[in-house]
Design an enzyme around this catalytic site. Structure first.
Site, PDB file in Angstrom:
ATOM      1  N   LYS A 145       0.831  -1.214   0.000  1.00 43.67           N
ATOM      2  CA  LYS A 145       0.000   0.000   0.000  1.00 43.67           C
ATOM      3  C   LYS A 145       0.859   1.255   0.000  1.00 43.67           C
ATOM      4  O   LYS A 145       2.010   1.257   0.391  1.00 43.67           O
ATOM      5  CB  LYS A 145      -0.989  -0.054   1.162  1.00 43.67           C
ATOM      6  CG  LYS A 145      -2.092  -1.074   0.815  1.00 43.67           C
ATOM      7  CD  LYS A 145      -3.360  -0.939   1.578  1.00 43.67           C
ATOM      8  CE  LYS A 145      -4.376  -1.917   0.974  1.00 43.67           C
ATOM      9  NZ  LYS A 145      -5.365  -2.399   1.906  1.00 43.67           N
TER      10      LYS A 145
ATOM     11  N   ARG B 152      -3.391 -10.279   4.221  1.00 41.37           N
ATOM     12  CA  ARG B 152      -3.692 -10.305   2.777  1.00 41.37           C
ATOM     13  C   ARG B 152      -2.503  -9.699   2.048  1.00 41.37           C
ATOM     14  O   ARG B 152      -2.204  -8.524   2.237  1.00 41.37           O
ATOM     15  CB  ARG B 152      -4.976  -9.507   2.520  1.00 41.37           C
ATOM     16  CG  ARG B 152      -5.400  -9.453   1.064  1.00 41.37           C
ATOM     17  CD  ARG B 152      -6.641  -8.591   0.913  1.00 41.37           C
ATOM     18  NE  ARG B 152      -7.072  -8.520  -0.472  1.00 41.37           N
ATOM     19  CZ  ARG B 152      -6.548  -7.708  -1.387  1.00 41.37           C
ATOM     20  NH1 ARG B 152      -5.585  -6.878  -1.069  1.00 41.37           N
ATOM     21  NH2 ARG B 152      -7.008  -7.717  -2.621  1.00 41.37           N
TER      22      ARG B 152
HETATM   23  N1  PMM Z   1      -7.223  -4.002   0.156  1.00 46.93           N
HETATM   24  C1  PMM Z   1      -7.443  -3.999  -1.165  1.00 46.93           C
HETATM   25  C2  PMM Z   1      -8.421  -4.847  -1.731  1.00 46.93           C
HETATM   26  N2  PMM Z   1      -9.131  -5.704  -0.943  1.00 46.93           N
HETATM   27  N3  PMM Z   1      -9.604  -6.580   1.186  1.00 46.93           N
HETATM   28  C3  PMM Z   1      -9.401  -6.602   2.501  1.00 46.93           C
HETATM   29  N4  PMM Z   1     -10.117  -7.429   3.289  1.00 46.93           N
HETATM   30  N5  PMM Z   1      -8.479  -5.785   3.094  1.00 46.93           N
HETATM   31  C4  PMM Z   1      -7.730  -4.910   2.377  1.00 46.93           C
HETATM   32  O1  PMM Z   1      -6.918  -4.172   2.971  1.00 46.93           O
HETATM   33  C5  PMM Z   1      -7.928  -4.856   0.957  1.00 46.93           C
HETATM   34  C6  PMM Z   1      -8.899  -5.725   0.395  1.00 46.93           C
HETATM   35  C7  PMM Z   1      -6.674  -3.051  -2.055  1.00 46.93           C
HETATM   36  O2  PMM Z   1      -5.407  -3.525  -2.340  1.00 46.93           O
HETATM   37  P1  PMM Z   1      -4.984  -4.121  -3.794  1.00 46.93           P
HETATM   38  O3  PMM Z   1      -5.551  -3.180  -4.836  1.00 46.93           O
HETATM   39  O4  PMM Z   1      -3.511  -4.124  -3.775  1.00 46.93           O
HETATM   40  O5  PMM Z   1      -5.586  -5.492  -3.921  1.00 46.93           O
END
Ligand code: PMM
Length: 272
Positions: free
Chosen positions: A208, A244
């Site tokens: 992030k 994650r």
């Molecule tokens: N962050 C992203 C997408 N989905 N789901 C959960 N549960 N927690 C998160 O922090 C989260 C998520 C965005 O990150 P990406 O675009 O790198 O997938």
């Protein structure tokens, strides 16, 4: 032991890996690779949530995620579906997904809570204040960690009122969603307080933006895998249920260090 949820964004425009796994075949191959590297769960998403992103129509989302979910589930992989739409969640569950990961915690689609209640599946409820297009404007707090925690647990109460079993809920503070760097660090500083309600917690720090502040000029999102793995280790020590992440290999090593350090293999605080 802290679980690893490997990120599989089947999108042309995701925050840190957009476009890389946009074709079905490439996405399936990457999902199998994540599992082979040690992901306990593969999180399949078809809608980017990066700041400023536009919504994706449900049929397009379904077209991206369903073939991937079906294939990975058939290979015996535990799949979560990263969606805010109950229709997509329902179809993904039918295709073999076992967990619904909803970054809006049920706020984006009022039918999500009732669906999860009816299907009785595990549900990640993330703290969220609004869609990506506007979320940076919503990053206003006087006491970030406390307000985020209170808002998140109000969602949990509401989900329970809608019939979702408490034992099915996994909470997530939603790093980067309506939060600036300082808000994210404040959440991390107070992580254990989020766990005081006894619910399992998932944390998504991987790659992030706020990690870029720690890095050299010109560092790529992939360069953020090192601080992401360090955060995974610290979060594991703080007892989180899962992390994650995009890079499973470095996360696996980081969590193995924690396990070896703690001596017993498992730290019982890590169990939900
Ligand atoms: N962050 C992203 C997408 N989905 N789901 C959960 N549960 N927690 C998160 O922090 C989260 C998520 C965005 O990150 P990406 O675009 O790198 O997938």
């Amino acid at each position: 032991m802290t679980r690893i949820m490997g990120v599989l964004n089947v999108t042309p425009d995701s925050f840190s890996d957009g476009g890389r796994w946009a074709s079905t075949d490439a996405a399936i191959a990457h999902g199998l690779e994540l599992a082979q590297q040690g992901a306990d769960i593969v999180d399949v998403g078809g809608e980017s949530t990066r700041p400023g992103a536009e919504r994706v129509p449900v049929p397009a989302e379904l077209g991206r995620v369903l073939p991937v979910v079906r294939e990975l589930a058939a290979a015996g992989i535990r799949v979560s579906i990263d969606t805010m739409n109950s229709e997509t969640a329902a179809a993904a569950l039918d295709a073999g997904a076992q967990i619904v990961n909803d970054v809006s915690g049920g706020l984006a689609d009022p039918a999500m809570g009732p669906l999860v209640a009816e299907r009785d599946v595990d549900y990640v409820a993330m703290h969220w204040r609004g869609h990506s297009r506007t979320m940076n404007d919503l990053a206003r707090y006087t006491d970030a960690a406390r307000e985020i925690r209170e808002e998140l647990f109000r969602r949990v109460d509401e989900l329970e009122r809608q019939g979702v079993a408490r034992r099915r809920i996994i909470v997530d503070p939603g790093l980067g969603f309506a939060k600036n760097s300082e808000h994210n660090w404040d959440v991390l500083r107070h992580l254990r307080e989020f766990e005081s309600a006894g619910l399992p917690m998932l944390l998504g720090a991987s790659r992030k933006r706020f990690l870029a502040d720690l890095m050299w000029v010109g560092a790529t999102p992939q360069d953020r895998d090192l601080p992401s793995a360090v955060i995974a280790a610290l979060a594991a020590r703080d007892g989180v249920w899962g992390v994650r992440v995009h890079d499973v290999v470095s996360t696996r090593i980081a969590l193995d260090v924690v396990r070896s350090w703690s001596g017993s293999g498992d730290d019982d605080r890590m169990e939900p």
